[in-house]
Design a protein around this motif. Structure first.
Motif, PDB file in Angstrom:
ATOM      1  N   PRO A  20       3.719   9.661  -2.619  1.00  0.00           N
ATOM      2  CA  PRO A  20       4.992  10.372  -2.408  1.00  0.00           C
ATOM      3  C   PRO A  20       4.809  11.877  -2.244  1.00  0.00           C
ATOM      4  O   PRO A  20       5.687  12.547  -1.702  1.00  0.00           O
ATOM      5  N   PHE A  21       3.676  12.426  -2.679  1.00  0.00           N
ATOM      6  CA  PHE A  21       3.435  13.864  -2.595  1.00  0.00           C
ATOM      7  C   PHE A  21       2.700  14.253  -1.316  1.00  0.00           C
ATOM      8  O   PHE A  21       3.041  15.230  -0.668  1.00  0.00           O
ATOM      9  N   HIS A  22       1.653  13.497  -0.940  1.00  0.00           N
ATOM     10  CA  HIS A  22       0.797  13.869   0.185  1.00  0.00           C
ATOM     11  C   HIS A  22       0.939  12.930   1.382  1.00  0.00           C
ATOM     12  O   HIS A  22       0.296  13.134   2.405  1.00  0.00           O
ATOM     13  N   GLY A  23       1.762  11.905   1.270  1.00  0.00           N
ATOM     14  CA  GLY A  23       1.974  10.961   2.358  1.00  0.00           C
ATOM     15  C   GLY A  23       3.420  10.977   2.806  1.00  0.00           C
ATOM     16  O   GLY A  23       4.145  11.958   2.620  1.00  0.00           O
ATOM     17  N   SER A  24       3.866   9.864   3.355  1.00  0.00           N
ATOM     18  CA  SER A  24       5.226   9.802   3.892  1.00  0.00           C
ATOM     19  C   SER A  24       6.115   8.817   3.148  1.00  0.00           C
ATOM     20  O   SER A  24       7.141   8.401   3.672  1.00  0.00           O
ATOM     21  N   LEU A  25       5.740   8.424   1.935  1.00  0.00           N
ATOM     22  CA  LEU A  25       6.524   7.452   1.167  1.00  0.00           C
ATOM     23  C   LEU A  25       7.688   8.143   0.465  1.00  0.00           C
ATOM     24  O   LEU A  25       7.488   9.132  -0.247  1.00  0.00           O
ATOM     25  N   SER A  26       8.901   7.632   0.659  1.00  0.00           N
ATOM     26  CA  SER A  26      10.065   8.202  -0.016  1.00  0.00           C
ATOM     27  C   SER A  26      10.404   7.354  -1.236  1.00  0.00           C
ATOM     28  O   SER A  26      10.202   6.143  -1.243  1.00  0.00           O
ATOM     29  N   VAL A  27      10.908   8.004  -2.278  1.00  0.00           N
ATOM     30  CA  VAL A  27      11.304   7.304  -3.497  1.00  0.00           C
ATOM     31  C   VAL A  27      12.816   7.260  -3.565  1.00  0.00           C
ATOM     32  O   VAL A  27      13.509   8.129  -3.045  1.00  0.00           O
ATOM     33  N   PRO A  91       9.569  -1.872  -0.398  1.00  0.00           N
ATOM     34  CA  PRO A  91       8.494  -2.822  -0.722  1.00  0.00           C
ATOM     35  C   PRO A  91       7.174  -2.438  -0.053  1.00  0.00           C
ATOM     36  O   PRO A  91       7.127  -2.225   1.154  1.00  0.00           O
ATOM     37  N   LEU A  92       6.124  -2.323  -0.862  1.00  0.00           N
ATOM     38  CA  LEU A  92       4.803  -1.973  -0.342  1.00  0.00           C
ATOM     39  C   LEU A  92       3.942  -3.211  -0.135  1.00  0.00           C
ATOM     40  O   LEU A  92       2.992  -3.181   0.644  1.00  0.00           O
ATOM     41  N   SER A  93       4.242  -4.291  -0.852  1.00  0.00           N
ATOM     42  CA  SER A  93       3.556  -5.563  -0.685  1.00  0.00           C
ATOM     43  C   SER A  93       4.485  -6.649  -1.227  1.00  0.00           C
ATOM     44  O   SER A  93       5.656  -6.382  -1.495  1.00  0.00           O
ATOM     45  N   LYS A  94       3.975  -7.843  -1.405  1.00  0.00           N
ATOM     46  CA  LYS A  94       4.806  -8.939  -1.897  1.00  0.00           C
ATOM     47  C   LYS A  94       5.362  -8.637  -3.289  1.00  0.00           C
ATOM     48  O   LYS A  94       6.503  -8.985  -3.592  1.00  0.00           O
ATOM     49  N   THR A  95       4.574  -7.986  -4.137  1.00  0.00           N
ATOM     50  CA  THR A  95       5.005  -7.730  -5.517  1.00  0.00           C
ATOM     51  C   THR A  95       5.264  -6.257  -5.824  1.00  0.00           C
ATOM     52  O   THR A  95       5.934  -5.958  -6.805  1.00  0.00           O
ATOM     53  N   LYS A  96       4.749  -5.329  -5.024  1.00  0.00           N
ATOM     54  CA  LYS A  96       4.865  -3.902  -5.334  1.00  0.00           C
ATOM     55  C   LYS A  96       6.062  -3.257  -4.653  1.00  0.00           C
ATOM     56  O   LYS A  96       6.160  -3.274  -3.439  1.00  0.00           O
ATOM     57  N   SER A  97       6.976  -2.703  -5.457  1.00  0.00           N
ATOM     58  CA  SER A  97       8.020  -1.847  -4.901  1.00  0.00           C
ATOM     59  C   SER A  97       8.268  -0.648  -5.800  1.00  0.00           C
ATOM     60  O   SER A  97       9.368  -0.123  -5.851  1.00  0.00           O
ATOM     61  N   HIS A  98       7.233  -0.222  -6.512  1.00  0.00           N
ATOM     62  CA  HIS A  98       7.282   0.986  -7.330  1.00  0.00           C
ATOM     63  C   HIS A  98       6.030   1.806  -7.058  1.00  0.00           C
ATOM     64  O   HIS A  98       5.009   1.274  -6.630  1.00  0.00           O
ATOM     65  N   VAL A  99       6.118   3.115  -7.332  1.00  0.00           N
ATOM     66  CA  VAL A  99       4.972   4.004  -7.175  1.00  0.00           C
ATOM     67  C   VAL A  99       4.918   4.921  -8.383  1.00  0.00           C
ATOM     68  O   VAL A  99       5.954   5.328  -8.918  1.00  0.00           O
ATOM     69  N   VAL A 100       3.716   5.223  -8.864  1.00  0.00           N
ATOM     70  CA  VAL A 100       3.552   6.135  -9.988  1.00  0.00           C
ATOM     71  C   VAL A 100       3.775   7.554  -9.490  1.00  0.00           C
ATOM     72  O   VAL A 100       3.160   7.980  -8.516  1.00  0.00           O
ATOM     73  N   VAL A 101       4.677   8.294 -10.150  1.00  0.00           N
ATOM     74  CA  VAL A 101       4.973   9.654  -9.714  1.00  0.00           C
ATOM     75  C   VAL A 101       4.513  10.704 -10.712  1.00  0.00           C
ATOM     76  O   VAL A 101       4.401  11.877 -10.362  1.00  0.00           O
ATOM     77  N   GLU A 102       4.238  10.301 -11.962  1.00  0.00           N
ATOM     78  CA  GLU A 102       3.888  11.309 -12.966  1.00  0.00           C
ATOM     79  C   GLU A 102       3.159  10.668 -14.125  1.00  0.00           C
ATOM     80  O   GLU A 102       3.448   9.538 -14.511  1.00  0.00           O
TER      81      GLU A 102
END
Length: 115
Positions: A20-27, A91-102
């Protein structure tokens, strides 16, 4: 680059497009706090949250836990036992739809703030 949350940007950089910081993924959506239970997968961590549920029949509390797979950007450098804040995303994969931000300090996590 601001991601819409009040979290500091990591000092190191990465080339991950799902950062989310260095790429294009929005939260978007909810943010959760938990402890990293597993780092066995590539670019993925399992974040475990423990909470209490009331059992009316016995007038007691029962411990429950939920395990949430989350994308771990390379710039955070996470290990098992770290307390982290994760945010919901597409959704980033079948099970992942969260990202670590901190990565949260120990004293902040003990107060339970942010849920």
């Amino acid at each position: 680059m601001a991601i819409g949350l009040n979290v500091p940007e990591p000092e190191s950089t990465c080339s991950d497009e799902n950062c989310p910081f260095h790429g294009s993924l929005s939260v978007r959506g909810q943010t959760l706090e938990g402890e990293v239970a597993s780092t066995d997968m590539t670019k993925t961590v399992i974040v475990e949250r423990e909470y209490d549920v009331n059992v009316p029949k016995y007038d007691r509390l029962m411990k429950r836990r939920s395990r949430v797979p989350a994308h771990a950007p390379e710039c955070l450098g996470l290990s098992v036992g770290d307390t982290v804040r994760i945010a919901e995303t597409r959704p980033l994969s079948k099970t992942k739809s969260h990202v670590v931000v901190e990565q949260v300090d120990g004293e902040d996590a003990a107060t339970g703030g942010g849920d």
